[in-house]
Design an enzyme around this catalytic site. Structure first.
Site, PDB file in Angstrom:
ATOM      1  N   ASP A  35       3.749   6.078  -3.089  1.00  0.00           N
ATOM      2  CA  ASP A  35       3.650   5.686  -1.697  1.00  0.00           C
ATOM      3  C   ASP A  35       3.016   6.896  -1.005  1.00  0.00           C
ATOM      4  O   ASP A  35       3.363   8.041  -1.324  1.00  0.00           O
ATOM      5  CB  ASP A  35       5.055   5.435  -1.139  1.00  0.00           C
ATOM      6  N   SER A  36       2.124   6.660  -0.073  1.00  0.00           N
ATOM      7  CA  SER A  36       1.391   7.822   0.443  1.00  0.00           C
ATOM      8  C   SER A  36       2.270   8.757   1.257  1.00  0.00           C
ATOM      9  O   SER A  36       1.886   9.889   1.538  1.00  0.00           O
ATOM     10  CB  SER A  36       0.158   7.395   1.228  1.00  0.00           C
ATOM     11  N   SER A  37       3.489   8.317   1.621  1.00  0.00           N
ATOM     12  CA  SER A  37       4.387   9.245   2.302  1.00  0.00           C
ATOM     13  C   SER A  37       4.900  10.316   1.324  1.00  0.00           C
ATOM     14  O   SER A  37       5.472  11.320   1.744  1.00  0.00           O
ATOM     15  CB  SER A  37       5.554   8.497   2.960  1.00  0.00           C
ATOM     16  N   THR A  60      -0.085   0.299  -1.088  1.00  0.00           N
ATOM     17  CA  THR A  60      -0.003  -1.158  -1.102  1.00  0.00           C
ATOM     18  C   THR A  60      -1.125  -1.802  -1.908  1.00  0.00           C
ATOM     19  O   THR A  60      -0.933  -2.834  -2.547  1.00  0.00           O
ATOM     20  CB  THR A  60      -0.079  -1.683   0.358  1.00  0.00           C
ATOM     21  N   THR A  95      -2.008   3.652   2.937  1.00  0.00           N
ATOM     22  CA  THR A  95      -2.636   3.814   4.255  1.00  0.00           C
ATOM     23  C   THR A  95      -1.897   4.810   5.155  1.00  0.00           C
ATOM     24  O   THR A  95      -2.502   5.389   6.047  1.00  0.00           O
ATOM     25  CB  THR A  95      -2.718   2.459   4.992  1.00  0.00           C
TER      26      THR A  95
HETATM   27  N1  ASP Z   1       3.591   2.738   2.617  1.00  0.00           N
HETATM   28  C1  ASP Z   1       2.301   2.418   2.059  1.00  0.00           C
HETATM   29  C2  ASP Z   1       1.613   3.735   1.732  1.00  0.00           C
HETATM   30  O1  ASP Z   1       1.117   4.377   2.598  1.00  0.00           O
HETATM   31  C3  ASP Z   1       1.519   1.606   3.020  1.00  0.00           C
HETATM   32  C4  ASP Z   1       0.157   1.184   2.555  1.00  0.00           C
HETATM   33  O2  ASP Z   1      -0.316   1.482   1.494  1.00  0.00           O
HETATM   34  O3  ASP Z   1      -0.490   0.474   3.316  1.00  0.00           O
HETATM   35  O4  ASP Z   1       1.602   4.109   0.586  1.00  0.00           O
END
Ligand code: ASP
Length: 339
Positions: free
Chosen positions: A57-59, A13, A89
């Site tokens: 995206d961190s997933s 994000t 995150t």
């Molecule tokens: N879905 C996003 C991620 O983890 C959420 C974030 O960055 O806060 O890449």
């Protein structure tokens, strides 16, 4: 002297902006960060930006990306004074934990941060997270880095990376370190709790060991669960069981049979707690005796994220001598409280 910080942008994000016409989020070209955030030019350090070609995206981040980051750091270790990783995150605690095991004898700061709202949003938390992280990443005293470990800085708190978990998808204050004190807090002053900082006990130089095995499974038990299903998963080298409270499980003959069967098959069993705070204490209740009996390994007060990435790193690692159990039980870089 101006310290040099390498900023590795991976996605998440933090690198997004809101399209106010459509209301949706889109990634912006991170090489323009200095125009987006001119405040960065005012910080007393020299920043080089190394963005991932495609922000993730961190997933979508996993062993491949952990290794990529570890390699960037190892390659640039001598040329920079500190490293800042901008990361989504959702899985930041996994990456921070994995990096803490891969980067050996670290004597420079590695800080991860991100944000709950995009940097281009009016109410963003990204700017404070990014700016203060840069301060921590370039903090030196008497020519020695103050932080010499992998940390997460988020919402005014500096935390040991392998002690963290993301606990809120809503609040800016998104991370907790329930079993280890806060390393630093940013208020009017940038405070550091020096007594809690990690210092490597080895005289050896920094090096990278990016071994990661994916033969690790994590399972949360629940009342009424049929443990026997594990018999159907043949290739399980490590099973991390997230059990109740301080280490209890339903005390039935079937539990004993199934766990013993797994051990006989060569599966290592690591036990961590479903409680966020506190940890495992074998032998405290009758319902934990089974674990000592079958030679399960206590994860003590480790987070799930840390136990998983540590098991991935230690399992069949040619650079470690001794058994998986012995290596897992060691406190490698402050991830576990061992008395
Ligand atoms: N879905 C996003 C991620 O983890 C959420 C974030 O960055 O806060 O890449």
């Amino acid at each position: 002297m101006k310290r040099k910080v390498l900023l590795i942008y991976t996605g998440g994000t933090i690198g997004m902006e809101k399209d106010y016409d459509t209301g949706s989020l889109r990634a912006f070209d991170f090489s323009n960060i200095f125009e987006k955030m001119p405040e960065m030019n005012l910080i007393e350090c020299e920043i080089s930006v190394q963005p991932f070609k495609k922000p993730l995206d961190s997933s979508d981040m996993g062993p491949k990306e952990w290794k990529k980051i570890a390699k960037y750091i190892a390659k640039n270790y001598d040329s920079y004074d500190g490293f800042l990783i901008l990361h989504g995150t959702d899985t930041m605690s996994y990456t921070a934990s994995a990096l803490s095991f891969m980067l050996k004898n670290l004597r420079k700061p590695v800080i991860l941060t991100g944000s709950q709202l995009p940097i281009g949003d009016l109410r963003t938390d990204a700017k404070e997270n990014l700016l203060t992280s840069l301060y921590y990443a370039s903090l030196y005293e008497n020519d020695e880095a103050v932080i010499q470990e992998v940390t997460i800085y988020f919402e005014y708190k500096l935390l040991r990376g392998n002690r963290t978990l993301k606990y809120s998808a809503e609040y800016f204050d998104a991370y907790q370190s329930p079993n280890y004190p806060i390393l630093g807090q940013s208020g009017v002053h940038l405070n550091i709790e020096k007594d809690f900082l990690w210092r490597t006990r080895s005289d050896a130089d920094f090096y990278m060991d990016d071994h990661i095995s994916q033969e690790v499974l994590f399972w949360r038990i629940f009342p009424g669960m049929h443990l026997e299903h594990f018999a159907e998963i043949p290739k399980m080298k490590v099973l991390i069981l997230q059990v109740f409270g301080s280490g209890t499980i339903f005390n039935t003959p079937k539990t004993q049979q199934t766990l013993q069967m797994l051990r006989d098959r060569g599966t290592e069993i690591v036990v961590v707690s479903q409680c966020v705070s506190g940890g495992i204490s074998f032998g405290k209740y009758t319902n934990s005796n089974i674990f000592s009996k079958i030679g399960a390994i206590s994860g003590y007060d480790m987070t799930a994220e840390s136990a998983i990435t540590k098991a991935m790193h230690v399992l069949e690692n040619p650079n470690y001598t001794g058994s998986f159990a012995d290596n897992f039980a060691r406190n490698l870089c402050g991830e576990v409280t061992v008395s």
